[in-house]
Design a protein around this motif. Structure first.
Motif, PDB file in Angstrom:
ATOM      1  N   LEU A  44       0.805  -1.326   0.103  1.00 35.64           N
ATOM      2  CA  LEU A  44      -0.061  -0.074   0.156  1.00 35.64           C
ATOM      3  C   LEU A  44       1.094   1.173   0.144  1.00 35.64           C
ATOM      4  O   LEU A  44       0.587   2.143  -0.800  1.00 35.64           O
ATOM      5  N   PHE A  45       1.832   1.121   0.907  1.00 36.50           N
ATOM      6  CA  PHE A  45       2.851   2.420   0.990  1.00 36.50           C
ATOM      7  C   PHE A  45       3.563   2.631  -0.448  1.00 36.50           C
ATOM      8  O   PHE A  45       3.726   3.770  -1.082  1.00 36.50           O
ATOM      9  N   LEU A  46       3.843   1.602  -1.057  1.00 35.05           N
ATOM     10  CA  LEU A  46       4.611   1.591  -2.396  1.00 35.05           C
ATOM     11  C   LEU A  46       3.550   2.190  -3.567  1.00 35.05           C
ATOM     12  O   LEU A  46       3.966   2.283  -4.822  1.00 35.05           O
ATOM     13  N   GLY A  47       2.186   2.197  -3.160  1.00 30.92           N
ATOM     14  CA  GLY A  47       1.243   2.714  -4.354  1.00 30.92           C
ATOM     15  C   GLY A  47       0.532   1.427  -4.925  1.00 30.92           C
ATOM     16  O   GLY A  47      -0.189   1.796  -5.801  1.00 30.92           O
ATOM     17  N   LEU A  48       0.567   0.311  -4.641  1.00 34.73           N
ATOM     18  CA  LEU A  48      -0.233  -0.702  -5.185  1.00 34.73           C
ATOM     19  C   LEU A  48      -1.747  -0.752  -4.777  1.00 34.73           C
ATOM     20  O   LEU A  48      -1.780  -0.240  -3.514  1.00 34.73           O
ATOM     21  N   ASP A  49      -2.564  -0.849  -5.694  1.00 34.81           N
ATOM     22  CA  ASP A  49      -3.960  -1.273  -5.507  1.00 34.81           C
ATOM     23  C   ASP A  49      -4.330  -2.104  -4.129  1.00 34.81           C
ATOM     24  O   ASP A  49      -3.392  -2.911  -3.897  1.00 34.81           O
ATOM     25  N   ALA A  50      -5.204  -1.715  -3.347  1.00 40.97           N
ATOM     26  CA  ALA A  50      -5.295  -2.582  -2.067  1.00 40.97           C
ATOM     27  C   ALA A  50      -5.733  -3.952  -2.345  1.00 40.97           C
ATOM     28  O   ALA A  50      -5.284  -4.720  -1.508  1.00 40.97           O
ATOM     29  N   VAL A  51      -6.487  -4.233  -3.438  1.00 41.62           N
ATOM     30  CA  VAL A  51      -6.772  -5.806  -3.703  1.00 41.62           C
ATOM     31  C   VAL A  51      -5.564  -6.659  -3.935  1.00 41.62           C
ATOM     32  O   VAL A  51      -4.997  -7.431  -3.848  1.00 41.62           O
ATOM     33  N   THR A  52      -4.619  -5.667  -4.788  1.00 42.86           N
ATOM     34  CA  THR A  52      -3.401  -6.364  -5.802  1.00 42.86           C
ATOM     35  C   THR A  52      -2.550  -6.660  -4.268  1.00 42.86           C
ATOM     36  O   THR A  52      -1.679  -7.579  -4.171  1.00 42.86           O
ATOM     37  N   SER A  53      -2.398  -5.599  -3.340  1.00 43.74           N
ATOM     38  CA  SER A  53      -1.478  -5.524  -2.269  1.00 43.74           C
ATOM     39  C   SER A  53      -1.889  -6.903  -1.254  1.00 43.74           C
ATOM     40  O   SER A  53      -0.954  -7.722  -1.043  1.00 43.74           O
ATOM     41  N   LYS A  54      -3.319  -7.201  -1.370  1.00 43.76           N
ATOM     42  CA  LYS A  54      -3.576  -8.528  -0.636  1.00 43.76           C
ATOM     43  C   LYS A  54      -3.253  -9.735  -1.153  1.00 43.76           C
ATOM     44  O   LYS A  54      -2.704 -10.579  -0.593  1.00 43.76           O
ATOM     45  N   VAL A  55      -3.510  -9.757  -2.526  1.00 39.51           N
ATOM     46  CA  VAL A  55      -2.817 -10.768  -3.221  1.00 39.51           C
ATOM     47  C   VAL A  55      -1.423 -10.917  -3.117  1.00 39.51           C
ATOM     48  O   VAL A  55      -0.879 -12.233  -2.967  1.00 39.51           O
ATOM     49  N   VAL A  56      -0.693 -10.007  -3.325  1.00 41.42           N
ATOM     50  CA  VAL A  56       0.691 -10.251  -3.269  1.00 41.42           C
ATOM     51  C   VAL A  56       1.331 -10.489  -1.761  1.00 41.42           C
ATOM     52  O   VAL A  56       2.040 -11.439  -1.736  1.00 41.42           O
ATOM     53  N   ALA A  94      -4.586 -20.550  -1.372  1.00 37.90           N
ATOM     54  CA  ALA A  94      -5.333 -19.441  -2.598  1.00 37.90           C
ATOM     55  C   ALA A  94      -6.673 -19.086  -2.504  1.00 37.90           C
ATOM     56  O   ALA A  94      -7.206 -18.106  -2.551  1.00 37.90           O
ATOM     57  N   ILE A  95      -7.494 -20.237  -2.072  1.00 35.15           N
ATOM     58  CA  ILE A  95      -9.029 -19.716  -1.635  1.00 35.15           C
ATOM     59  C   ILE A  95      -9.059 -18.950  -0.604  1.00 35.15           C
ATOM     60  O   ILE A  95     -10.070 -18.201  -0.643  1.00 35.15           O
ATOM     61  N   ALA A  96      -8.389 -19.250   0.416  1.00 33.66           N
ATOM     62  CA  ALA A  96      -8.504 -18.222   1.647  1.00 33.66           C
ATOM     63  C   ALA A  96      -7.947 -17.054   1.226  1.00 33.66           C
ATOM     64  O   ALA A  96      -8.751 -15.908   1.717  1.00 33.66           O
ATOM     65  N   ALA A  97      -6.833 -16.615   0.423  1.00 33.21           N
ATOM     66  CA  ALA A  97      -6.447 -15.267   0.075  1.00 33.21           C
ATOM     67  C   ALA A  97      -7.667 -14.843  -0.785  1.00 33.21           C
ATOM     68  O   ALA A  97      -7.658 -13.543  -0.656  1.00 33.21           O
ATOM     69  N   ALA A  98      -8.319 -15.528  -1.494  1.00 31.08           N
ATOM     70  CA  ALA A  98      -9.399 -15.090  -2.310  1.00 31.08           C
ATOM     71  C   ALA A  98     -10.401 -14.597  -1.660  1.00 31.08           C
ATOM     72  O   ALA A  98     -11.257 -13.469  -1.788  1.00 31.08           O
ATOM     73  N   ILE A  99     -10.874 -15.208  -0.527  1.00 30.05           N
ATOM     74  CA  ILE A  99     -11.932 -14.738   0.627  1.00 30.05           C
ATOM     75  C   ILE A  99     -11.268 -13.352   1.246  1.00 30.05           C
ATOM     76  O   ILE A  99     -12.154 -12.439   1.329  1.00 30.05           O
ATOM     77  N   GLN A 100     -10.250 -13.369   1.599  1.00 27.88           N
ATOM     78  CA  GLN A 100      -9.572 -12.060   2.082  1.00 27.88           C
ATOM     79  C   GLN A 100      -9.724 -10.782   1.160  1.00 27.88           C
ATOM     80  O   GLN A 100     -10.029  -9.893   1.269  1.00 27.88           O
ATOM     81  N   ALA A 101      -9.103 -11.161  -0.178  1.00 22.56           N
ATOM     82  CA  ALA A 101      -9.254 -10.246  -1.134  1.00 22.56           C
ATOM     83  C   ALA A 101     -10.510  -9.761  -1.495  1.00 22.56           C
ATOM     84  O   ALA A 101     -10.943  -8.514  -1.842  1.00 22.56           O
ATOM     85  N   VAL A 106     -14.995  -5.826  -1.547  1.00 20.28           N
ATOM     86  CA  VAL A 106     -16.409  -5.353  -1.114  1.00 20.28           C
ATOM     87  C   VAL A 106     -16.274  -4.003  -0.609  1.00 20.28           C
ATOM     88  O   VAL A 106     -16.911  -3.169  -0.591  1.00 20.28           O
ATOM     89  N   SER A 107     -15.159  -3.928   0.438  1.00 17.77           N
ATOM     90  CA  SER A 107     -15.074  -2.887   1.343  1.00 17.77           C
ATOM     91  C   SER A 107     -14.560  -1.430   0.570  1.00 17.77           C
ATOM     92  O   SER A 107     -15.057  -0.522   0.706  1.00 17.77           O
ATOM     93  N   HIS A 108     -13.657  -1.923  -0.338  1.00 19.04           N
ATOM     94  CA  HIS A 108     -12.831  -0.764  -0.904  1.00 19.04           C
ATOM     95  C   HIS A 108     -13.876  -0.446  -2.233  1.00 19.04           C
ATOM     96  O   HIS A 108     -14.027   0.972  -2.381  1.00 19.04           O
TER      97      HIS A 108
END
Length: 166
Positions: A44-56, A94-101, A106-108
């Motif tokens: 997030l600090f480096l400027g990535l999108d929130a969803v991309t940041s969660k996946v990374v 990956a399924i759990a990460a998709a749940i988080q992302a 939804v929020s963002h």
């Protein structure tokens, strides 16, 4: 007639093993969680999108979680091949990460909560809680299976001469 009562010592042993697994799972997951949150916020600090940041952030966290779970939490469980185990672990992760992302998405994007605090709450609290419940169930059910008890030979009554025609 009722069935004979189960051995209370065996039940206590199973409950104790379950509590130990839950505790170790949460501690191993806590370390993975710290990695996840740190990498997420760095992204997030480096400027990535929130969803991309969660996946990374889920990638290094998953590696830490695998090591902690395989070599500590579920070390007593049957090893069914590193490739199979590793693949299943990462598929369920990956399924759990998709749940988080999905929670972050939804929020963002749907609810309009775009602050870093909102992204952290949706991904690292709500999403992590849902993902953790899924991971615990999936890992102990499909990835790190219980050792199979030695199969006792079954004898077909027809072949043994006990009750079958010869």
């Amino acid at each position: 007639m009722s069935a004979a009562p189960a051995d209370p010592h065996a039940q206590a042993g199973r409950r104790g093993r379950f509590r130990t697994e839950v505790t170790q799972f949460l501690l191993a997951g806590g370390l993975a969680y710290a990695v996840d949150v740190a990498v997420f916020n760095l992204c997030l600090f480096l400027g990535l999108d929130a969803v991309t940041s969660k996946v990374v952030s889920s990638v290094p966290a998953t590696i830490v979680a695998y090591i902690g779970n395989r070599y500590w939490t579920y070390r007593h469980r049957e090893r069914t091949g590193v490739g199979r185990e590793y693949t299943k672990f990462f598929v369920f992760s990956a399924i759990a990460a998709a749940i988080q992302a999905g929670c972050v998405f939804v929020s963002h994007h749907l609810m309009g909560f775009t602050s870093p605090l909102a992204d952290n709450i949706s991904g690292n609290i709500v999403g992590m809680a849902l993902g953790t419940l899924f991971r615990f169930w999936a890992f102990r059910t499909f990835v790190f299976k219980h050792k199979s008890p030695e199969a006792s030979p079954t004898v077909d009554p027809a072949l043994s001469g006990a009750g079958g025609a010869q």
